[in-house]
Enzyme design. Structure first.
Site, PDB file in Angstrom:
ATOM      1  CE1 TYR A 271      49.115 -36.773  11.094  1.00 63.68           C
ATOM      2  CE2 TYR A 271      48.830 -35.202  12.888  1.00 63.68           C
ATOM      3  CZ  TYR A 271      49.605 -36.148  12.232  1.00 63.68           C
ATOM      4  OH  TYR A 271      50.852 -36.468  12.702  1.00 63.68           O
ATOM      5  CG  ASP A 272      43.444 -34.106   5.186  1.00 68.76           C
ATOM      6  OD1 ASP A 272      43.530 -32.916   5.560  1.00 68.76           O
ATOM      7  OD2 ASP A 272      44.114 -34.596   4.252  1.00 68.76           O
ATOM      8  CB  CYS A 273      41.499 -39.040   8.243  1.00 72.81           C
ATOM      9  SG  CYS A 273      40.673 -40.532   8.804  1.00 72.81           S
TER      10      CYS A 273
ATOM     11  CE  LYS B  79      36.582 -41.295   5.687  1.00 69.53           C
ATOM     12  NZ  LYS B  79      35.599 -40.856   4.692  1.00 69.53           N
TER      13      LYS B  79
ATOM     14  NE  ARG C 139      46.884 -33.796   4.953  1.00 70.32           N
ATOM     15  CZ  ARG C 139      47.139 -32.621   5.538  1.00 70.32           C
ATOM     16  NH1 ARG C 139      48.383 -32.280   5.874  1.00 70.32           N
ATOM     17  NH2 ARG C 139      46.154 -31.794   5.804  1.00 70.32           N
TER      18      ARG C 139
END
Lengths: 300, 300
Positions: B19-21, B53, B239
């Site tokens: 995951y990015d967020c 994020k 993500r």
């Protein structure tokens, strides 16, 4: 059988011969707003002179029967308290007779003085209701949020004095599933001053939502109201006629309860509406106005 | 696939790589009442240091994002306004972007200042809301009952200042079916001071009942909230992971939206509850607490 219109003397006589008792909705039948409808006094006097029993049924829970007698008086109509069935009275009687309420307990009221007064008349103490101590800014340490252990039932009705403290305090009682939850009536709106205003059902739904509970409703068209009337007056349903101005409350109330039905067109319904209804939801009789009973009987 | 518990460093690293967020529910995840939960600051700092994020999502509509930044500050958490998504902000953005609201029109607010402030920030004028002229005894000739023709939408949220005039005035707007009816969120209750209190859903249901309308709900688990977040931040759902403490709101919100899901057990759910859920409603991941992310990464 198609609905029969009262339109001549013979039809009226046949109609009257079938019933010993008449239940009347009030607004739209006897009066409209603050205007008495034509020949209502004469019609009611005639029915009394023939030994008919008259009962006046209203979903308005803000007034007690005593307060309703005063309202009738303003229209020049003399009725006594025992002839009136308001939804607050019906709620109290339902609690007393059908739920066998322990009178050493109290009732929490979320509503107006009509409920408080009817409870007092049958010897039940109430708290909440119109207590001015409830008309304060909400804070979560208010003592009303601590349920009084002597409370054994909740009655909710229309109030124009709703606030968050009353909602939250009512919820604390309803979270106890052993406390019965009675609604005077569940009308979602009512007409006033040419507007539509939120009805008892809107107040009740606020606390039904947060408590995840469904109330026992005591007003028309719920049959609890009729069961209470039948029990109180010992009337014979087959010889009783419901007179009202609304197909979806008054007429359904009568039809579901096995009563005769007379729709008057002085309220919100038209002749066209009568025949638009499904067959089994049509009234047995209809008339342009209640006063037609008197007028046709006295025509030349 | 069965829910995976974050219980060691390697599992945490695998989880973070996906995951990015991260979307965070606040109460029960970051803090509990007025108590910050362990290692929350360290975990959030670590995620930021990895370029993740962070978005904080709350159904509380009584505060604006600016007011929420202050609340975070009290816990020693530095976040900026753009990282916060409250249900009042989501409602305003939904109105602006998804309903293409004509900003020459006003919004009638039945709720608190959180809604008013968010409307102001996006350049929409509001009436109603916290206007002290509404805190008066009801009378059916009050001027608020005459709908202002420049009002083009209604937003309703939690308010502890409900009264009958506000209900009745809101109804007059809702009777016009061309006026959209937006609810910040429909939670029926919320916990406070060891009690259960009526939530936004209870306020909203009062006016939904009398208007016979169903609101457009903008809070979790409704997907309008997520659609607004995705549109505002341009995030990639695959993500993104929703982190929350409630199976039936936070986790459903993430699952329905095609996000990853992490349940933390610092709020109302237990490990047992996770596996009692139907398979397709179980979270992908769960952890005893959010701070475990930091703790496992730093274990010897």
């Amino acid at each position: 059988m198609s609905p029969v219109k009262l339109s001549a003397k013979e039809g009226v006589l046949n109609f009257l011969n079938k019933y010993d008792c008449f239940l009347f909705d009030c607004d739209g039948v006897l009066w409209l707003g603050d205007q008495l409808l034509p020949k209502v006094i004469e019609t009611l006097n005639f029915l009394r002179s023939q030994g008919k029993k008259l009962i006046f049924v209203t979903n308005n829970s803000t007034k007690s029967r005593v307060q309703y007698v005063e309202k009738f008086k303003k229209f020049g109509l003399n009725v006594n308290k025992e002839e009136i069935f308001g939804s607050s009275y019906a709620s109290c009687i339902y609690l007393e007779k059908f739920l066998n309420f322990d009178k050493s307990k109290k009732v929490w009221v979320f509503g107006e003085s009509g409920i408080e007064q009817e409870l007092k008349e049958i010897g039940i103490e109430s708290i909440g209701g119109t207590d001015p101590a409830l008309n304060v800014e909400f804070s979560n340490d208010n003592h009303f949020l601590k349920p009084d252990p002597t409370v054994g039932a909740v009655i909710v009705g229309l109030t124009t004095h709703i606030n968050y403290l009353k909602m939250a305090a009512t919820l604390q009682y309803l979270l106890n599933l052993e406390i019965p939850f009675i609604a005077t009536n569940i009308d979602s709106t009512y007409p006033s001053n040419g507007m539509i205003l939120p009805g008892a059902g809107s107040i009740i739904q606020s606390v039904a939502t947060c408590s995840h509970r469904t109330p026992i409703a005591c007003g028309k068209p719920n049959q609890n109201m009729l069961d209470v009337i039948v029990a109180a007056h010992g009337i014979n349903r087959e010889r009783t006629c419901m007179v009202g101005d609304r197909l979806n409350t008054d007429m359904i109330f009568g039809l579901d309860g096995g009563l005769g039905t007379l729709l008057v067109l002085t309220g919100i319904e038209s002749e066209e509406n009568v025949f638009k209804q499904e067959k089994d939801k049509q009234p047995l009789y209809y008339a342009d106005k209640l006063g037609d009973i008197y007028e046709f009987l006295n025509e030349a």
